[in-house]
Design an enzyme around this catalytic site. Structure first.
Site, mmCIF file in Angstrom:
data_model
loop_
_atom_site.group_PDB
_atom_site.id
_atom_site.type_symbol
_atom_site.label_atom_id
_atom_site.label_comp_id
_atom_site.label_asym_id
_atom_site.label_seq_id
_atom_site.Cartn_x
_atom_site.Cartn_y
_atom_site.Cartn_z
ATOM 1 N N ILE A 51 -16.804 -2.929 -2.116
ATOM 2 C CA ILE A 51 -16.922 -1.609 -1.482
ATOM 3 C C ILE A 51 -18.269 -0.970 -1.815
ATOM 4 O O ILE A 51 -18.918 -0.380 -0.944
ATOM 5 C CB ILE A 51 -15.744 -0.715 -1.897
ATOM 6 C CG1 ILE A 51 -14.446 -1.253 -1.283
ATOM 7 C CG2 ILE A 51 -15.977 0.736 -1.467
ATOM 8 C CD1 ILE A 51 -13.187 -0.565 -1.771
ATOM 9 N N THR B 266 -14.339 7.439 -5.087
ATOM 10 C CA THR B 266 -13.391 6.919 -4.095
ATOM 11 C C THR B 266 -12.588 5.764 -4.682
ATOM 12 O O THR B 266 -11.961 5.008 -3.946
ATOM 13 C CB THR B 266 -14.122 6.426 -2.826
ATOM 14 O OG1 THR B 266 -15.147 5.491 -3.217
ATOM 15 C CG2 THR B 266 -14.747 7.584 -2.068
ATOM 16 N N SER B 267 -12.599 5.619 -5.995
ATOM 17 C CA SER B 267 -11.923 4.509 -6.660
ATOM 18 C C SER B 267 -10.543 4.936 -7.144
ATOM 19 O O SER B 267 -9.580 4.909 -6.383
ATOM 20 C CB SER B 267 -12.784 4.008 -7.826
ATOM 21 O OG SER B 267 -12.140 2.960 -8.509
ATOM 22 N N ARG B 268 -10.432 5.345 -8.391
ATOM 23 C CA ARG B 268 -9.196 5.853 -8.966
ATOM 24 C C ARG B 268 -9.531 7.040 -9.864
ATOM 25 O O ARG B 268 -10.520 7.016 -10.604
ATOM 26 C CB ARG B 268 -8.480 4.777 -9.799
ATOM 27 C CG ARG B 268 -7.775 3.712 -8.978
ATOM 28 C CD ARG B 268 -6.519 4.262 -8.304
ATOM 29 N NE ARG B 268 -5.711 3.218 -7.680
ATOM 30 C CZ ARG B 268 -5.809 2.847 -6.412
ATOM 31 N NH1 ARG B 268 -6.719 3.430 -5.626
ATOM 32 N NH2 ARG B 268 -5.021 1.906 -5.924
ATOM 33 N N ALA C 236 -9.158 7.839 1.798
ATOM 34 C CA ALA C 236 -10.298 6.959 2.066
ATOM 35 C C ALA C 236 -9.898 5.660 2.740
ATOM 36 O O ALA C 236 -10.650 5.110 3.542
ATOM 37 C CB ALA C 236 -11.056 6.661 0.770
ATOM 38 N N GLY D 215 -18.947 -3.964 -6.686
ATOM 39 C CA GLY D 215 -18.151 -4.959 -5.982
ATOM 40 C C GLY D 215 -18.260 -4.810 -4.475
ATOM 41 O O GLY D 215 -19.239 -4.263 -3.951
ATOM 42 N N GLU E 93 -1.528 12.433 -8.670
ATOM 43 C CA GLU E 93 -1.464 12.663 -7.221
ATOM 44 C C GLU E 93 -0.008 12.725 -6.773
ATOM 45 O O GLU E 93 0.747 11.770 -7.034
ATOM 46 C CB GLU E 93 -2.197 11.546 -6.468
ATOM 47 C CG GLU E 93 -3.673 11.464 -6.793
ATOM 48 C CD GLU E 93 -4.378 10.300 -6.105
ATOM 49 O OE1 GLU E 93 -3.719 9.552 -5.335
ATOM 50 O OE2 GLU E 93 -5.588 10.121 -6.334
ATOM 51 N N HIS F 76 -6.760 11.521 -1.112
ATOM 52 C CA HIS F 76 -6.681 10.058 -1.189
ATOM 53 C C HIS F 76 -6.489 9.436 0.206
ATOM 54 O O HIS F 76 -5.577 8.635 0.430
ATOM 55 C CB HIS F 76 -5.534 9.642 -2.117
ATOM 56 C CG HIS F 76 -5.710 8.262 -2.690
ATOM 57 N ND1 HIS F 76 -5.233 7.896 -3.915
ATOM 58 C CD2 HIS F 76 -6.320 7.141 -2.189
ATOM 59 C CE1 HIS F 76 -5.518 6.619 -4.156
ATOM 60 N NE2 HIS F 76 -6.186 6.144 -3.125
#
Length: 330
Positions: free
Chosen positions: A154, A232-234, A284, A152, A263, A282
């Site tokens: 990013i 860097t997503s989830r 980013a 997508g 988290e 987290h």
């Protein structure tokens, strides 16, 4: 009309106040706290990861519109929102530059074993011999293969920013065609092919029921023992038990992670103890500019709803037929 904000006060949000609009701030670490903060709200703006569950929506009888001020909305039960006639919007253009910058940083840091350099310097000072002993083999990036899980916005920016390194690009994304990814010189492959061929894998999938733990033991075992995994997503897109074993048993060479499933993480999470894992808290999405853009973009969506319009972004469009919000203009 009352607007509840889960997040820090800001001038942009405060500008929504008027004779007919009241803005209040609160916290949202758990369901009960979200309910206490938002119980009288017509609109909620959530700038973090707060649980909006069936219980929460059932306890907020006045709520018309939830503005989730992040790209991901995996903490929101969208089906429950729709059942309770609540419009939900996310912030799809938030921090695209920052997260792609961060992905590039983690790919490069993993490739050059930056965290091992830092640890060696802390232990030995200026010692080229000791540092090389600590970091082990490093390979040239040019000519290696970078695989994207989901391609997508990013991921595409990440590919553009990495284009000067002379890498081959692969992607797994069942929602795209080869013609759609051709401008980025990407070849679409199966997830198994991507795992077997890539030297670096960068996770970019949104977290939902179909992607939860989509990357697990079969995928890590298929990767090259010299390969690096970046997320860097989830955190929930990854089976962390499998990732911990992959790092411990040498199925892969290392990982660069900005996200974890829990988290803050449990201090006993084995990934935190792996020397080949670079784990960040987290961050980013952060930059001064990203925060300012996000406040402006999300406040504009709320302003539209306050004015009797539909937001330009809606993640549950089926709610239109029975939403509590009845816009003057659609």
């Amino acid at each position: 009309m009352k607007i509840a904000v889960i997040g820090q006060p800001s001038a942009e949000v405060d500008a929504l106040k008027s004779a007919n609009v009241d803005v209040m701030y609160g916290a949202g670490r758990g369901e009960d706290e979200v309910i206490a903060t938002c119980v009288d709200a017509d609109i909620v703006m959530c700038y973090g990861l707060s649980p909006f569950t069936e219980k929460v929506f059932a306890s907020l009888p006045r709520l018309r519109f939830l503005q989730q001020c992040t790209v991901g909305f995996d903490w929101v039960d969208v089906d429950a929102a729709t059942r309770h006639h609540v419009i939900v919007a996310n912030s799809p253009f938030f921090c695209l530059e920052e997260v792609s910058d961060h992905a590039v940083m983690l790919i490069m840091a993993s490739a050059r074993k930056l965290h091992h350099h830092i640890a060696a310097a802390a232990e030995h000072g200026w010692s080229r011999v000791k540092t090389i002993e600590r970091i082990g083999a490093i390979h040239r990036i040019k000519g290696q293969t970078l695989g994207f899980v989901a391609f997508g916005k990013i991921a595409r920016l990440t590919a553009e920013k990495m284009s000067g390194f002379g890498m081959t690009y692969l992607a797994y994304d069942p929602y795209l065609t080869q013609d759609q990814v051709k401008p980025w010189n990407v070849t679409l492959v199966t997830l198994d092919e991507l795992c077997r061929q890539s030297d670096f894998i960068s996770m970019h999938a949104l977290l939902n029921d179909s992607t939860r733990k989509m990357f697990g033991e079969p995928q890590f075992r298929a990767m090259k023992p010299t390969a690096m995994f970046v997320n860097t997503s989830r955190g929930g897109t990854v089976d962390e038990d499998a990732l911990a074993r992959a790092l411990r048993d040498g199925w892969i060479a290392g990982a660069g992670l900005d996200v974890l499933t829990q988290e803050p993480p449990d201090p006993n999470n084995p990934i935190l103890k792996e020397p080949n894992a670079l784990v960040l808290p987290h961050t980013a999405g952060y930059s001064v500019e990203a925060m300012a853009d996000n406040r402006a973009q999300t406040v504009e969506q709320v302003r539209r709803v306050v004015s009797g319009e539909w937001p330009t972004v809606c993640v549950n469009p089926d709610v239109r037929a029975h939403a509590r919000h009845s816009p003057a203009r659609v």
